[in-house]
Each structure stands twice: as C-alpha cells, then as structure tokens.
Write a protein that holds these residues in place. Structure first.
Motif, PDB file in Angstrom:
ATOM      1  N   LYS A  90       0.858  -1.278  -0.028  1.00  0.00           N
ATOM      2  CA  LYS A  90      -0.009  -0.010  -0.035  1.00  0.00           C
ATOM      3  C   LYS A  90       0.924   1.350   0.046  1.00  0.00           C
ATOM      4  N   ASP A  91       1.737   1.267   0.986  1.00  0.00           N
ATOM      5  CA  ASP A  91       2.842   2.565   1.035  1.00  0.00           C
ATOM      6  C   ASP A  91       3.555   2.717  -0.285  1.00  0.00           C
ATOM      7  N   PHE A  92       3.863   1.382  -0.741  1.00  0.00           N
ATOM      8  CA  PHE A  92       4.680   1.669  -1.926  1.00  0.00           C
ATOM      9  C   PHE A  92       4.141   2.066  -3.225  1.00  0.00           C
ATOM     10  N   LEU A  93       2.909   1.637  -3.572  1.00  0.00           N
ATOM     11  CA  LEU A  93       1.994   2.004  -4.598  1.00  0.00           C
ATOM     12  C   LEU A  93       1.553   3.450  -4.592  1.00  0.00           C
ATOM     13  N   LEU A  94       1.091   3.815  -3.305  1.00  0.00           N
ATOM     14  CA  LEU A  94       0.753   5.217  -3.255  1.00  0.00           C
ATOM     15  C   LEU A  94       1.733   6.087  -3.188  1.00  0.00           C
ATOM     16  N   GLU A  95       3.072   5.884  -2.835  1.00  0.00           N
ATOM     17  CA  GLU A  95       4.002   6.740  -3.165  1.00  0.00           C
ATOM     18  C   GLU A  95       4.835   6.767  -4.728  1.00  0.00           C
ATOM     19  N   LYS A  96       4.434   5.621  -5.103  1.00  0.00           N
ATOM     20  CA  LYS A  96       4.844   5.566  -6.722  1.00  0.00           C
ATOM     21  C   LYS A  96       3.815   6.299  -7.497  1.00  0.00           C
ATOM     22  N   ILE A  97       2.387   6.345  -7.250  1.00  0.00           N
ATOM     23  CA  ILE A  97       1.464   6.846  -7.913  1.00  0.00           C
ATOM     24  C   ILE A  97       1.749   8.405  -7.713  1.00  0.00           C
ATOM     25  N   ARG A  98       1.868   8.678  -6.384  1.00  0.00           N
ATOM     26  CA  ARG A  98       1.898  10.444  -6.222  1.00  0.00           C
ATOM     27  C   ARG A  98       3.069  10.626  -6.975  1.00  0.00           C
TER      28      ARG A  98
ATOM     29  N   GLU B  37       4.689   9.847  -9.672  1.00  0.00           N
ATOM     30  CA  GLU B  37       4.815   9.501 -10.955  1.00  0.00           C
ATOM     31  C   GLU B  37       3.761  10.361 -11.809  1.00  0.00           C
ATOM     32  N   ALA B  38       2.593  10.254 -10.879  1.00  0.00           N
ATOM     33  CA  ALA B  38       1.449  11.118 -11.487  1.00  0.00           C
ATOM     34  C   ALA B  38       1.154  12.465 -11.129  1.00  0.00           C
ATOM     35  N   GLY B  39       1.960  12.774 -10.005  1.00  0.00           N
ATOM     36  CA  GLY B  39       1.960  14.150  -9.760  1.00  0.00           C
ATOM     37  C   GLY B  39       0.826  14.461  -8.357  1.00  0.00           C
ATOM     38  N   GLU B  40       1.401  15.326  -7.500  1.00  0.00           N
ATOM     39  CA  GLU B  40       0.382  15.337  -6.218  1.00  0.00           C
ATOM     40  C   GLU B  40      -0.788  16.318  -6.939  1.00  0.00           C
ATOM     41  N   ASN B  41      -1.006  17.066  -7.576  1.00  0.00           N
ATOM     42  CA  ASN B  41      -2.025  17.857  -8.165  1.00  0.00           C
ATOM     43  C   ASN B  41      -2.721  17.201  -9.264  1.00  0.00           C
ATOM     44  N   THR B  42      -2.569  16.065  -9.447  1.00  0.00           N
ATOM     45  CA  THR B  42      -3.548  15.417 -10.634  1.00  0.00           C
ATOM     46  C   THR B  42      -4.867  15.194 -10.505  1.00  0.00           C
ATOM     47  N   GLY B  43      -5.681  15.673 -11.375  1.00  0.00           N
ATOM     48  CA  GLY B  43      -7.300  15.435 -11.051  1.00  0.00           C
ATOM     49  C   GLY B  43      -7.469  13.957 -11.195  1.00  0.00           C
ATOM     50  N   LYS B  44      -8.963  13.910 -10.886  1.00  0.00           N
ATOM     51  CA  LYS B  44      -9.317  12.440 -10.880  1.00  0.00           C
ATOM     52  C   LYS B  44      -9.254  11.529 -12.135  1.00  0.00           C
ATOM     53  N   GLN B  45      -9.657  12.553 -13.351  1.00  0.00           N
ATOM     54  CA  GLN B  45      -9.731  11.852 -14.752  1.00  0.00           C
ATOM     55  C   GLN B  45      -8.139  11.666 -14.942  1.00  0.00           C
ATOM     56  N   GLU B  46      -7.304  12.613 -14.723  1.00  0.00           N
ATOM     57  CA  GLU B  46      -5.857  12.261 -15.180  1.00  0.00           C
ATOM     58  C   GLU B  46      -5.329  11.133 -14.404  1.00  0.00           C
ATOM     59  N   LEU B  47      -5.578  11.052 -13.152  1.00  0.00           N
ATOM     60  CA  LEU B  47      -5.082   9.859 -12.137  1.00  0.00           C
ATOM     61  C   LEU B  47      -5.780   8.415 -12.922  1.00  0.00           C
ATOM     62  N   CYS B  48      -6.983   8.704 -13.266  1.00  0.00           N
ATOM     63  CA  CYS B  48      -7.396   7.419 -13.731  1.00  0.00           C
ATOM     64  C   CYS B  48      -6.499   6.782 -15.187  1.00  0.00           C
ATOM     65  N   GLN B  49      -6.514   7.898 -15.847  1.00  0.00           N
ATOM     66  CA  GLN B  49      -5.561   7.631 -17.170  1.00  0.00           C
ATOM     67  C   GLN B  49      -4.338   7.354 -16.883  1.00  0.00           C
ATOM     68  N   TYR B  50      -3.526   7.840 -15.760  1.00  0.00           N
ATOM     69  CA  TYR B  50      -2.230   7.447 -15.521  1.00  0.00           C
ATOM     70  C   TYR B  50      -2.291   5.816 -14.912  1.00  0.00           C
ATOM     71  N   LEU B  51      -3.230   5.327 -14.223  1.00  0.00           N
ATOM     72  CA  LEU B  51      -3.403   4.227 -13.678  1.00  0.00           C
ATOM     73  C   LEU B  51      -3.627   3.150 -14.886  1.00  0.00           C
ATOM     74  N   ALA B  52      -4.608   3.601 -15.944  1.00  0.00           N
ATOM     75  CA  ALA B  52      -4.754   2.506 -16.944  1.00  0.00           C
ATOM     76  C   ALA B  52      -3.278   2.457 -17.861  1.00  0.00           C
ATOM     77  N   GLU B  53      -2.744   3.266 -18.221  1.00  0.00           N
ATOM     78  CA  GLU B  53      -1.580   3.318 -19.017  1.00  0.00           C
ATOM     79  C   GLU B  53      -0.337   2.722 -18.267  1.00  0.00           C
ATOM     80  N   HIS B  54      -0.194   2.619 -16.691  1.00  0.00           N
ATOM     81  CA  HIS B  54       0.731   2.328 -16.205  1.00  0.00           C
ATOM     82  C   HIS B  54       0.663   1.083 -15.417  1.00  0.00           C
TER      83      HIS B  54
END
Length: 205
Positions: A41-49, A51-68
């Motif tokens: 949990k800690d590893f993935l949350l840190e990696k997502i934040r 690589e995706a960025g702290e200020n990423t919106g929901k749709q951009e975050l979903c797109q990042y997750l789909a692509e990565h």
C-alpha cells in the motif's frame, strides 16, 4: 431501510463521481500477509503520487493508472517476491461497494464508488481502504482534522450542502447506531391470546 441510511446512500451517490477510492486486499489474514499488504500500500501510493503528480485530477489519475497498470503490477510483484513471497499483485479500476469510513473529522458514507482495487495473491485477507482522490490515504480517524489541501480540493469539487454533510454524516451514523442499541435493549413483549374451547351443552333428559 432507515431514514438515515437513505440519506447516506443518496449522499454517496452524489459525491461518488468526484471521488476515487483505494482498496487493497491482502493474500490472507496471517500477520506476514497483513504486513505485506501495508508495505505494498505504502509503496504504490508513493509511486503513484511521485509519477502522476500530487495535483493530478481524478480523470488524469485514472488515465495514468490505465496506462501504467502493468508497470505498477510488476513493481509491486517484485517488492512482494523480494520479501520471500511467491504471489503477485493485480491492479484494476473497478466499481466497488465501500462501508462508511471516517477520515479526520469527515465521514464518507457507505455506497458505490470508483476504486483502484489491488488484489494480493488470493485476496482472502482483511482489506485496507482509503481515498486516493482527493488525497486522504495518509489520514485516518486518529487524526482530528483533514489536511487543509485535501479539504479545499474536496470543497471545490462538491456542492456546498454535500461538502458540509460529510461533517455531519459521522454524527448521523453514530445516532443511528445508538438508536438501534436502544431499540435492542427494550424488553420484548410477547402477547398471547388464550382461546376458549366452547363445548356443546347437552340437555339432560
């Protein structure tokens, strides 16, 4: 269905489009698998934040997750195997049922939310739940208030009435629980009806 529950479900349906939850299912309830769940949990949350960025919106975050997704699964699997386990991690974006959860002084009502679901191995162990967007995954009921940045983001996303309803949802849930306990404590009265059997009279001769 109680009035409080109906209100909670209605609130959940209104706020859900603006929220992205995070759900990690451990392989089992063993202490080792539960510890691994928290580490992943800690590893993935840190990696997502990161690589995706702290200020990423929901749709951009979903797109990042789909692509990565593949990269995230691979990285989580490597972490798990480095700790001596043989199972891997599966990451999906799904619609899931969530129970009511409190973060700081806000309570998100039970309902159906879009979520990043991380399945570790068999996924038969206790779960970890949090809110990925806005970022509340480092906030829990032990903290008195929600981080200001997250609160401001949520306030901008939701209608004012729904935003402030999250502060009262906890009280309403507690009240409903107290009322149920009070009802359960009341003595149960059993009413019995005694039926008389009418016997025919026979005239004596």
């Amino acid at each position: 269905m109680s009035g409080v529950r109906k209100q909670d479900e209605a609130l959940a349906s209104r706020i859900a489009p603006s929220i992205l939850r995070f759900h990690v299912l451990a392989n089992s309830d063993s202490s080792e698998d539960q510890a691994m769940k928290l580490e992943v949990k800690d590893f993935l949350l840190e990696k997502i934040r990161t690589e995706a960025g702290e200020n990423t919106g929901k749709q951009e975050l979903c797109q990042y997750l789909a692509e990565h997704r593949d990269d995230l699964e691979k990285a989580a699997g490597e972490l798990i195997r480095s700790r001596g386990f043989s199972y891997g991690a599966s990451i999906r974006l799904e619609i899931c049922e969530f129970p009511a959860r409190t973060y700081g002084d806000m309570t998100f009502p039970a309902g159906t939310y879009e979520a990043v679901r991380v399945l570790l191995g068999e996924g038969q162990g206790k779960n970890f739940w949090c809110v990925l967007y806005p970022s509340l995954c480092y906030t829990d009921s032990l903290q008195a208030v929600m981080p200001e940045d997250s609160e401001n983001t949520l306030k901008a996303l939701l209608p004012e009435e729904d935003f402030y309803a999250l502060f009262t949802a906890r009280k309403m849930t507690a009240k409903a629980g107290a009322e149920k306990e009070q009802s359960d404590a009341l003595p149960q009265m059993e009413i019995r009806f005694k039926f008389l059997e009418w016997l025919p009279f026979h005239d004596s001769l």
